[in-house]
Design a protein around this motif. Structure first.
Motif, mmCIF file in Angstrom:
data_model
loop_
_atom_site.group_PDB
_atom_site.id
_atom_site.type_symbol
_atom_site.label_atom_id
_atom_site.label_comp_id
_atom_site.label_asym_id
_atom_site.label_seq_id
_atom_site.Cartn_x
_atom_site.Cartn_y
_atom_site.Cartn_z
ATOM 1 N N ARG A 389 0.838 -1.196 0.000
ATOM 2 C CA ARG A 389 0.000 0.000 0.000
ATOM 3 C C ARG A 389 0.875 1.248 0.000
ATOM 4 O O ARG A 389 1.890 1.295 0.689
ATOM 5 C CB ARG A 389 -0.890 0.002 1.240
ATOM 6 C CG ARG A 389 -1.698 1.286 1.401
ATOM 7 C CD ARG A 389 -2.720 1.160 2.491
ATOM 8 N NE ARG A 389 -3.745 0.183 2.126
ATOM 9 C CZ ARG A 389 -4.669 -0.265 2.966
ATOM 10 N NH1 ARG A 389 -4.679 0.159 4.205
ATOM 11 N NH2 ARG A 389 -5.565 -1.144 2.574
ATOM 12 N N CYS A 390 0.450 2.235 -0.798
ATOM 13 C CA CYS A 390 1.147 3.516 -0.791
ATOM 14 C C CYS A 390 0.707 4.277 0.457
ATOM 15 O O CYS A 390 -0.472 4.563 0.612
ATOM 16 C CB CYS A 390 0.828 4.322 -2.043
ATOM 17 S SG CYS A 390 1.435 6.011 -1.943
ATOM 18 N N TYR A 391 1.672 4.565 1.321
ATOM 19 C CA TYR A 391 1.320 5.253 2.562
ATOM 20 C C TYR A 391 1.125 6.746 2.358
ATOM 21 O O TYR A 391 0.780 7.459 3.295
ATOM 22 C CB TYR A 391 2.372 4.959 3.640
ATOM 23 C CG TYR A 391 2.100 3.640 4.329
ATOM 24 C CD1 TYR A 391 2.203 2.444 3.630
ATOM 25 C CD2 TYR A 391 1.692 3.591 5.649
ATOM 26 C CE1 TYR A 391 1.917 1.238 4.237
ATOM 27 C CE2 TYR A 391 1.412 2.393 6.272
ATOM 28 C CZ TYR A 391 1.522 1.211 5.559
ATOM 29 O OH TYR A 391 1.226 0.024 6.159
ATOM 30 N N ALA A 392 1.335 7.204 1.125
ATOM 31 C CA ALA A 392 1.102 8.626 0.850
ATOM 32 C C ALA A 392 -0.346 8.847 0.415
ATOM 33 O O ALA A 392 -0.956 9.850 0.770
ATOM 34 C CB ALA A 392 2.064 9.129 -0.212
ATOM 35 N N CYS A 393 -0.901 7.896 -0.382
ATOM 36 C CA CYS A 393 -2.252 8.127 -0.897
ATOM 37 C C CYS A 393 -3.196 6.957 -0.599
ATOM 38 O O CYS A 393 -4.345 6.978 -1.016
ATOM 39 C CB CYS A 393 -2.211 8.397 -2.403
ATOM 40 S SG CYS A 393 -1.795 6.949 -3.382
ATOM 41 N N ALA A 394 -2.681 5.928 0.126
ATOM 42 C CA ALA A 394 -3.490 4.773 0.548
ATOM 43 C C ALA A 394 -4.005 3.930 -0.621
ATOM 44 O O ALA A 394 -4.982 3.207 -0.478
ATOM 45 C CB ALA A 394 -4.645 5.211 1.440
ATOM 46 N N VAL A 403 7.938 3.588 -6.955
ATOM 47 C CA VAL A 403 7.154 4.821 -6.951
ATOM 48 C C VAL A 403 5.679 4.471 -7.151
ATOM 49 O O VAL A 403 5.345 3.525 -7.870
ATOM 50 C CB VAL A 403 7.674 5.800 -8.031
ATOM 51 C CG1 VAL A 403 7.502 5.239 -9.414
ATOM 52 C CG2 VAL A 403 7.008 7.150 -7.928
ATOM 53 N N CYS A 404 4.814 5.226 -6.479
ATOM 54 C CA CYS A 404 3.376 4.993 -6.611
ATOM 55 C C CYS A 404 2.895 5.658 -7.898
ATOM 56 O O CYS A 404 3.034 6.877 -8.046
ATOM 57 C CB CYS A 404 2.656 5.564 -5.397
ATOM 58 S SG CYS A 404 0.867 5.596 -5.600
ATOM 59 N N GLU A 405 2.329 4.864 -8.799
ATOM 60 C CA GLU A 405 1.869 5.438 -10.078
ATOM 61 C C GLU A 405 0.614 6.288 -9.884
ATOM 62 O O GLU A 405 0.276 7.095 -10.728
ATOM 63 C CB GLU A 405 1.583 4.319 -11.099
ATOM 64 C CG GLU A 405 2.808 3.541 -11.547
ATOM 65 C CD GLU A 405 3.878 4.402 -12.220
ATOM 66 O OE1 GLU A 405 3.555 5.540 -12.631
ATOM 67 O OE2 GLU A 405 5.031 3.950 -12.305
ATOM 68 N N HIS A 406 -0.016 6.101 -8.741
ATOM 69 C CA HIS A 406 -1.250 6.862 -8.501
ATOM 70 C C HIS A 406 -0.957 8.295 -8.066
ATOM 71 O O HIS A 406 -1.510 9.245 -8.598
ATOM 72 C CB HIS A 406 -2.102 6.145 -7.461
ATOM 73 C CG HIS A 406 -3.454 6.762 -7.268
ATOM 74 N ND1 HIS A 406 -3.773 7.514 -6.163
ATOM 75 C CD2 HIS A 406 -4.538 6.774 -8.070
ATOM 76 C CE1 HIS A 406 -5.007 7.954 -6.283
ATOM 77 N NE2 HIS A 406 -5.498 7.509 -7.428
ATOM 78 N N CYS A 407 -0.026 8.446 -7.102
ATOM 79 C CA CYS A 407 0.239 9.801 -6.595
ATOM 80 C C CYS A 407 1.646 10.277 -6.921
ATOM 81 O O CYS A 407 1.976 11.437 -6.665
ATOM 82 C CB CYS A 407 -0.007 9.870 -5.098
ATOM 83 S SG CYS A 407 1.193 8.959 -4.124
ATOM 84 N N GLY A 408 2.480 9.396 -7.484
ATOM 85 C CA GLY A 408 3.820 9.818 -7.890
ATOM 86 C C GLY A 408 4.827 9.910 -6.756
ATOM 87 O O GLY A 408 5.940 10.361 -6.963
HETATM 88 ZN ZN LIG Z 1 0.471 6.923 -3.750
#
Ligand SMILES: [Zn+2]
Length: 429
Positions: A389-394, A403-408
């Motif tokens: 899980r991306c802890y920046a954007c969940a 890198v999270c492709e959703h929030c970068g």
């Molecule tokens: Zn993210």
């Protein structure tokens, strides 16, 4: 006043001297050809003084006349500087007030009066930028960058613009030039770090990351850098770096184990997986550990070897139960699963394993179906299995990525089964 008194005293002394000389009498006599001239001494001396004064005045007048154009020029320059400074101040005020058109007008006036100085060029660029005229701003920044005294300021403006335009190759070149112009400048370092994250140059991002970036975030950067590294030795070193930043970081352990396996050291590969499991169990580690074992009893043995350091961990119990069930050791499987459910650390997978076990033990009977239905209901209410899980954007991800492709955001995709380490933040803006 003092000067006037001095002059008066001098005049009085002169008059007294003249009177004294007249009383003294005497004459200067000259004979030119047959002409004889006799001049009284006091008159001759007076004529001499007057002649001296006239010559002196003529000389002073001539010098003053000669310096006249230079004086005019100096006065004009002084006036220009004063007016120019005032225009610069007005431009600064206009910029601060957000009236960019007024700022442009004032700075144009200042530039006409003061010429191209680092200050006027920088203000021109800032005013043009504030007015949304980026091309004109870049012209000024380029002029600034071409000067030795304004190089860094010019490069800084051009770099900022390139980053805004997302022109990464140009931004990277400018960042290198800025670094050369002002080595060790904090701002350049931060921009280069942000640039490295944006361009996904992980090695550079790792090298430039501040010491506050630790744990999983640092491990993510190091592993991503290892994946980009063509030199196998350096890549192995980066993987090691990732594991030392976070010994339980499963993707790094898996990468290192794969490398060791490929190098013909399967035992060392297994040790790496075991060490990582002891730090933070992860299902992928178990899968890699047992990948070579085809026989179901051998898989039970392998699971025992993998989990011996922390065999009561929910993930350990689950892998032991599943391998035992696959080998038809239902008694062992049940013991592990019941202990897991009793521990309170069970997630959906444990309940689904119970469904499988009831199917094996009770078969297609009424009791079996009732038991399966009971565990399925429990599974529906159980907490979900851990995931990336991306802890920046969940946002949840199927697999780990740097890198999270959703929030970068880089380095924030963590396994929810392990407590998230803060690990500092990386900003790409
Ligand atoms: Zn993210």
């Amino acid at each position: 006043m003092a000067r006037a008194i001095g002059l008066l005293i001098l005049l009085a002394a002169g008059v007294a001297l003249a009177l004294f000389l007249r009383d003294l009498g005497g004459a200067i006599e000259m004979t030119v050809g047959s002409t004889f001239v006799a001049v009284p001494l006091w008159l001759a001396l007076l004529a001499l003084v007057i002649a001296f004064a006239v010559v002196h005045l003529l000389l002073v007048g001539w010098r003053s006349l000669r310096n006249w154009p230079a004086r005019i020029r100096a006065r004009r320059a002084e006036r220009h500087r004063r007016d120019g400074d005032a225009a610069v101040t007005r431009a600064l005020v206009a910029l601060a007030a957000g009236t960019s058109d007024q700022a442009r007008l004032e700075i144009r006036r200042a530039r006409k009066l003061l010429g191209d100085t680092p200050q006027t060029l920088l203000l021109t660029a800032e005013a043009e930028r504030a007015a949304g005229r980026n091309d004109a701003a870049n012209e000024a920044y380029k002029a600034l960058a071409a000067r030795e005294d304004g190089k860094f300021l010019g490069l800084r403006g051009l770099l900022r613009d390139a980053m805004e335009r997302q022109d990464w190759p140009v931004a990277q070149r400018l960042a290198r030039e800025a670094e050369a112009a002002q080595p060790g400048a904090t701002w350049v370092r931060e921009e280069r770090a942000a640039l490295a994250l944006r361009t996904r140059d992980w090695r550079e991002a790792l090298a430039l990351s501040p010491p506050t970036v630790t744990g999983t975030t640092r491990a993510s950067l190091a592993l991503a850098a290892a994946a980009q590294e063509p030199d196998a030795e350096k890549a192995a070193e980066l993987e090691k770096q990732a594991l030392s930043a976070d010994p339980g970081f499963a993707p790094a352990a898996l990468a290192q184990a794969h490398r060791l396996e490929a190098m013909g050291s399967p035992r060392r590969a297994k040790t790496v997986l075991q060490t990582a499991w002891a730090a933070a169990p992860h299902p992928d580690l178990a899968e890699a550990y047992m990948a070579g074992e085809k026989d179901s009893l051998a898989r039970v043995k392998a699971a025992e070897a993998l989990t011996h350091a922390n065999r009561t961990h929910p993930e350990s119990r689950l892998v032991l139960a599943r391998t035992a069930l696959a080998a038809n050791l239902t008694g062992r499987a049940r013991a592990e699963l019941e202990a897991l459910l009793a521990s309170g650390g069970a997630d959906r997978r444990a309940y689904l394993a119970m469904v499988d076990m009831e199917a094996v033990e009770l078969g297609d009977s009424a009791a079996g179906r009732a038991a399966e239905a009971k565990w399925l209901r429990a599974a529906a209410e159980a907490p979900p299995e851990p995931r990336w899980r991306c802890y920046a954007c969940a946002t949840d991800h199927a697999a780990w990525a740097p890198v999270c492709e959703h929030c970068g955001t880089a380095g924030r995709i963590n396994w929810t089964g392990t407590p998230a380490s803060a690990g500092g933040t990386l900003t790409a803006s």
